[in-house]
Design a protein around this motif. Structure first.
Motif, mmCIF file in Angstrom:
data_model
loop_
_atom_site.group_PDB
_atom_site.id
_atom_site.type_symbol
_atom_site.label_atom_id
_atom_site.label_comp_id
_atom_site.label_asym_id
_atom_site.label_seq_id
_atom_site.Cartn_x
_atom_site.Cartn_y
_atom_site.Cartn_z
ATOM 1 N N ILE A 104 10.891 1.393 4.278
ATOM 2 C CA ILE A 104 11.852 0.284 4.284
ATOM 3 C C ILE A 104 11.418 -0.790 3.285
ATOM 4 C CG2 ILE A 104 12.827 -1.564 5.702
ATOM 5 C CD1 ILE A 104 12.674 0.298 8.084
ATOM 6 N N VAL A 105 10.119 -1.099 3.281
ATOM 7 C CA VAL A 105 9.604 -2.107 2.348
ATOM 8 C C VAL A 105 9.724 -1.608 0.911
ATOM 9 C CG1 VAL A 105 7.641 -3.588 1.823
ATOM 10 C CG2 VAL A 105 8.010 -2.826 4.155
ATOM 11 N N TYR A 106 9.431 -0.325 0.701
ATOM 12 C CA TYR A 106 9.468 0.219 -0.661
ATOM 13 C C TYR A 106 10.893 0.242 -1.216
ATOM 14 C CZ TYR A 106 8.768 3.431 -4.555
ATOM 15 O OH TYR A 106 8.739 3.995 -5.805
ATOM 16 N N ASN A 107 11.869 0.608 -0.376
ATOM 17 C CA ASN A 107 13.265 0.625 -0.846
ATOM 18 C C ASN A 107 13.740 -0.776 -1.220
ATOM 19 O OD1 ASN A 107 13.643 3.382 -0.579
ATOM 20 N ND2 ASN A 107 14.261 3.248 1.553
ATOM 21 N N GLU A 108 13.308 -1.764 -0.465
ATOM 22 C CA GLU A 108 13.686 -3.140 -0.801
ATOM 23 C C GLU A 108 12.971 -3.609 -2.066
ATOM 24 O OE1 GLU A 108 14.013 -7.492 1.413
ATOM 25 O OE2 GLU A 108 13.790 -5.644 2.566
ATOM 26 N N TYR A 109 11.752 -3.115 -2.263
ATOM 27 C CA TYR A 109 10.998 -3.507 -3.462
ATOM 28 C C TYR A 109 11.629 -2.929 -4.728
ATOM 29 C CZ TYR A 109 7.258 -3.446 -6.924
ATOM 30 O OH TYR A 109 6.531 -3.576 -8.082
ATOM 31 N N TRP B 158 4.839 6.715 8.190
ATOM 32 C CA TRP B 158 3.767 5.703 8.179
ATOM 33 C C TRP B 158 4.353 4.317 8.415
ATOM 34 C CZ3 TRP B 158 -1.469 6.523 7.713
ATOM 35 C CH2 TRP B 158 -1.863 7.823 7.404
ATOM 36 N N TYR B 159 3.660 3.550 9.280
ATOM 37 C CA TYR B 159 4.033 2.163 9.556
ATOM 38 C C TYR B 159 2.897 1.253 9.093
ATOM 39 C CZ TYR B 159 8.114 3.389 12.372
ATOM 40 O OH TYR B 159 9.340 3.844 12.792
ATOM 41 N N ILE B 160 3.277 0.092 8.570
ATOM 42 C CA ILE B 160 2.292 -0.873 8.072
ATOM 43 C C ILE B 160 2.548 -2.234 8.720
ATOM 44 C CG2 ILE B 160 1.895 0.262 5.864
ATOM 45 C CD1 ILE B 160 3.866 -1.584 4.570
ATOM 46 N N LEU C 159 2.831 -6.555 -1.679
ATOM 47 C CA LEU C 159 2.280 -7.341 -0.572
ATOM 48 C C LEU C 159 2.999 -8.680 -0.426
ATOM 49 C CD1 LEU C 159 -1.568 -6.697 -0.899
ATOM 50 C CD2 LEU C 159 0.019 -5.743 0.777
ATOM 51 N N GLU C 160 3.403 -9.271 -1.541
ATOM 52 C CA GLU C 160 4.129 -10.537 -1.476
ATOM 53 C C GLU C 160 5.476 -10.354 -0.776
ATOM 54 O OE1 GLU C 160 4.875 -14.588 -2.007
ATOM 55 O OE2 GLU C 160 3.040 -13.397 -2.191
ATOM 56 N N LEU C 161 6.172 -9.253 -1.094
ATOM 57 C CA LEU C 161 7.425 -8.955 -0.419
ATOM 58 C C LEU C 161 7.198 -8.674 1.064
ATOM 59 C CD1 LEU C 161 10.468 -8.250 -0.433
ATOM 60 C CD2 LEU C 161 9.814 -5.919 -1.048
ATOM 61 N N LEU C 162 6.152 -7.924 1.379
ATOM 62 C CA LEU C 162 5.845 -7.621 2.788
ATOM 63 C C LEU C 162 5.515 -8.890 3.566
ATOM 64 C CD1 LEU C 162 5.280 -5.517 5.015
ATOM 65 C CD2 LEU C 162 2.955 -5.340 4.133
ATOM 66 N N ARG C 163 4.743 -9.794 2.954
ATOM 67 C CA ARG C 163 4.353 -11.025 3.650
ATOM 68 C C ARG C 163 5.548 -11.955 3.846
ATOM 69 N NH1 ARG C 163 3.389 -16.154 2.362
ATOM 70 N NH2 ARG C 163 3.891 -15.749 0.182
ATOM 71 N N ARG C 164 6.371 -12.093 2.807
ATOM 72 C CA ARG C 164 7.471 -13.048 2.874
ATOM 73 C C ARG C 164 8.656 -12.512 3.680
ATOM 74 N NH1 ARG C 164 9.234 -14.633 -2.822
ATOM 75 N NH2 ARG C 164 7.384 -15.950 -2.719
ATOM 76 N N ARG C 165 8.922 -11.232 3.570
ATOM 77 C CA ARG C 165 10.123 -10.664 4.199
ATOM 78 C C ARG C 165 9.882 -10.271 5.653
ATOM 79 N NH1 ARG C 165 13.841 -9.063 6.486
ATOM 80 N NH2 ARG C 165 15.577 -7.766 5.807
ATOM 81 N N PHE C 166 8.715 -9.700 5.947
ATOM 82 C CA PHE C 166 8.470 -9.175 7.288
ATOM 83 C C PHE C 166 7.333 -9.885 8.020
ATOM 84 C CE2 PHE C 166 10.217 -5.754 4.659
ATOM 85 C CZ PHE C 166 11.304 -5.366 5.406
ATOM 86 N N GLY C 167 6.540 -10.695 7.306
ATOM 87 C CA GLY C 167 5.451 -11.406 7.983
ATOM 88 C C GLY C 167 4.413 -10.429 8.511
ATOM 89 N N TRP D 257 -1.642 5.308 -7.974
ATOM 90 C CA TRP D 257 -1.236 6.053 -6.788
ATOM 91 C C TRP D 257 -0.077 6.979 -7.145
ATOM 92 C CZ3 TRP D 257 -1.278 0.570 -6.724
ATOM 93 C CH2 TRP D 257 -2.466 0.014 -6.230
ATOM 94 N N GLU D 258 -0.177 8.219 -6.690
ATOM 95 C CA GLU D 258 0.862 9.186 -7.015
ATOM 96 C C GLU D 258 2.048 9.097 -6.060
ATOM 97 O OE1 GLU D 258 -0.862 13.027 -7.141
ATOM 98 O OE2 GLU D 258 -2.148 12.598 -8.884
ATOM 99 N N THR D 259 1.782 8.821 -4.779
ATOM 100 C CA THR D 259 2.857 8.770 -3.780
ATOM 101 C C THR D 259 2.739 7.498 -2.961
ATOM 102 O OG1 THR D 259 1.528 9.968 -2.138
ATOM 103 C CG2 THR D 259 2.943 11.285 -3.602
ATOM 104 N N LEU D 260 3.803 7.197 -2.207
ATOM 105 C CA LEU D 260 3.797 6.025 -1.333
ATOM 106 C C LEU D 260 2.811 6.197 -0.187
ATOM 107 C CD1 LEU D 260 5.057 3.282 -0.580
ATOM 108 C CD2 LEU D 260 6.837 4.523 0.658
ATOM 109 N N THR D 261 2.603 7.427 0.252
ATOM 110 C CA THR D 261 1.623 7.680 1.319
ATOM 111 C C THR D 261 0.216 7.347 0.850
ATOM 112 O OG1 THR D 261 3.036 9.435 2.199
ATOM 113 C CG2 THR D 261 0.733 9.421 2.899
ATOM 114 N N ASP D 262 -0.137 7.729 -0.379
ATOM 115 C CA ASP D 262 -1.464 7.385 -0.912
ATOM 116 C C ASP D 262 -1.638 5.876 -1.002
ATOM 117 O OD1 ASP D 262 -1.901 10.069 -1.145
ATOM 118 O OD2 ASP D 262 -1.401 10.161 -3.292
ATOM 119 N N PHE D 263 -0.595 5.195 -1.435
ATOM 120 C CA PHE D 263 -0.679 3.729 -1.523
ATOM 121 C C PHE D 263 -0.831 3.103 -0.139
ATOM 122 C CE2 PHE D 263 1.676 -0.388 -1.732
ATOM 123 C CZ PHE D 263 0.741 -1.080 -2.474
#
Length: 385
Positions: free
Chosen positions: A93-98, A137-139, A77-85, A112-118
């Motif tokens: 895209i967020v997960y690959n950067e993480y 999925w888009y967030i 969430l910190e990466l999502l907030r700081r990088r993409f607002g 969580w077993e998968t990124l979709t579950d998360f």
């Protein structure tokens, strides 16, 4: 066989292999150790430290899983907030950067077993807005920071106030127009008639307006009272033109000041940490041992993360810039400007204005060396180590 020399080809090859990401199958999350190959991973699993860590985890496995899940969630969430607002972005895209960061928490150690579950969990808990599309999925991050909410409320309040002012001014103008129309008497429409002469021998005479005559005739026909009125009107007109010129000059100066302020704001950045400066730890998550203690930044990673060494104990910590603050030294000490127009410039602290929370600095490097700068905010400079 002895250990390879530091500059030997084997040692250099080992360091090159150790850089960057490696295979997840040879990573031990409990010990947070990355092995290079299958043999190294097998040796690690048989080591005493690994066995001891497994015994600790077997006593309370849920505690370790909750810890890793919380770390993964907060870092993501910190990466999502700081990088993409608050922009809408694909979750992959967020997960690959993480996961490009070498010391990240792996998902197979979380709940969580998968990124979709998360992603679905983030939507259920209200951390993000999630939607499924044919492309995946888009967030979209939901910013619930009290400071951000307060700033948005102030902007909406100001916008509403500006609209109210415009409506009041428009209503006032309409009222003035209505009063002017009501107080004005209707003009009589001119009646056009044919030119007829009763006597054909009568001469035709034209009565010209006095205002159309030359200046010499006008001065002779006008009386002294009319001349005084004209002179006073001329003086008022000249005074009005002088005021308008002053206003124009003032408005141009205001525009220059605004342009300078915008220029100063444009050179500001959201990251300020630099190497070899003294900072203070302001987070309580590490305990009272490090709270409000001073440290020196030894390395900066990804612009927002700092490797610091505590001055008192000598411990090394990895902290985010939001957990640090600048240190204001005594007057006469050397500082480094961290943000603004004079970023990365060394200076000497001359004085502090406690009412404006700013300081006066004497630049000591660069092309502007010897220049005194006032109004530098506390958070824009820090003591040099």
């Amino acid at each position: 066989m002895g250990k390879a020399d530091f500059l030997s080809p084997k040692a250099i090859g080992n360091r090159i292999k150790a850089k960057g990401l490696q295979k997840l199958r040879w990573y031990c999350q409990m010990c947070q150790k990355q092995c290079r190959d299958e043999n190294g991973f097998k040796c690690h699993c048989m080591s005493e430290s690994h066995q001891r860590q497994l015994l600790l985890a077997s006593e309370n496995p849920n505690q370790f899983m909750n810890y890793f899940s919380e770390e993964f969630k907060s870092d993501f969430l910190e990466l999502l907030r700081r990088r993409f607002g608050t922009k809408r972005v694909h979750n992959n895209i967020v997960y690959n950067e993480y996961i490009s960061h070498r010391e990240h928490v792996h998902m197979n150690s979380t709940q969580w077993e998968t990124l979709t579950d998360f992603t679905k969990w983030l939507g259920r808990e209200g951390f993000c807005k999630v939607d499924e599309t044919p492309k995946g999925w888009y967030i979209q991050y939901i910013d619930r920071d009290p400071e951000t909410i307060r700033r948005q409320e102030e902007l909406e309040k100001k916008k509403k106030q500006d609209m109210d002012d415009e409506e009041r001014s428009a209503k006032f103008i309409e009222e003035q127009v209505r009063r002017g129309r009501e107080g004005k008497e209707p003009e009589e429409e001119p009646v056009f008639t044919e030119l007829k002469r009763k006597n054909e021998e009568e001469k035709i005479v034209f009565n010209l307006d006095v205002a159309l005559a030359g200046p010499s005739k006008t001065s002779n026909t006008l009386g002294p009272s009319a001349l005084k009125a004209a002179a006073s009107a001329k003086r008022k007109e000249s005074a009005h033109s002088g005021d308008s010129r002053d206003k124009k000059k003032k408005s141009a100066l205001d525009e220059i000041i605004e342009m300078e302020e915008q220029k100063k704001k444009s050179v500001r950045s959201d990251h300020w940490i630099q190497e070899n400066i003294v900072v203070k730890v302001i987070t309580k998550r590490l305990g009272e041992k490090y709270y409000k203690k001073k440290a020196v930044i030894r390395e900066v990673q990804n612009k927002y993360t700092a490797m610091v060494r505590m001055i008192d104990s000598g411990d090394k910590l990895k902290l985010d810039q939001s957990h640090l603050e600048t240190v204001i030294p005594a007057p006469g000490k050397r500082v480094l400007i961290l943000n603004g127009q004079y970023k990365d410039t060394e200076a000497i602290l001359e004085g502090i204005d406690e009412h404006k929370f700013s300081a006066t600095l004497l630049l000591d490097s660069g092309r502007m060396k010897g220049k005194t700068v006032e109004g530098i905010a506390y958070e824009d400079f820090s003591k040099l180590a």
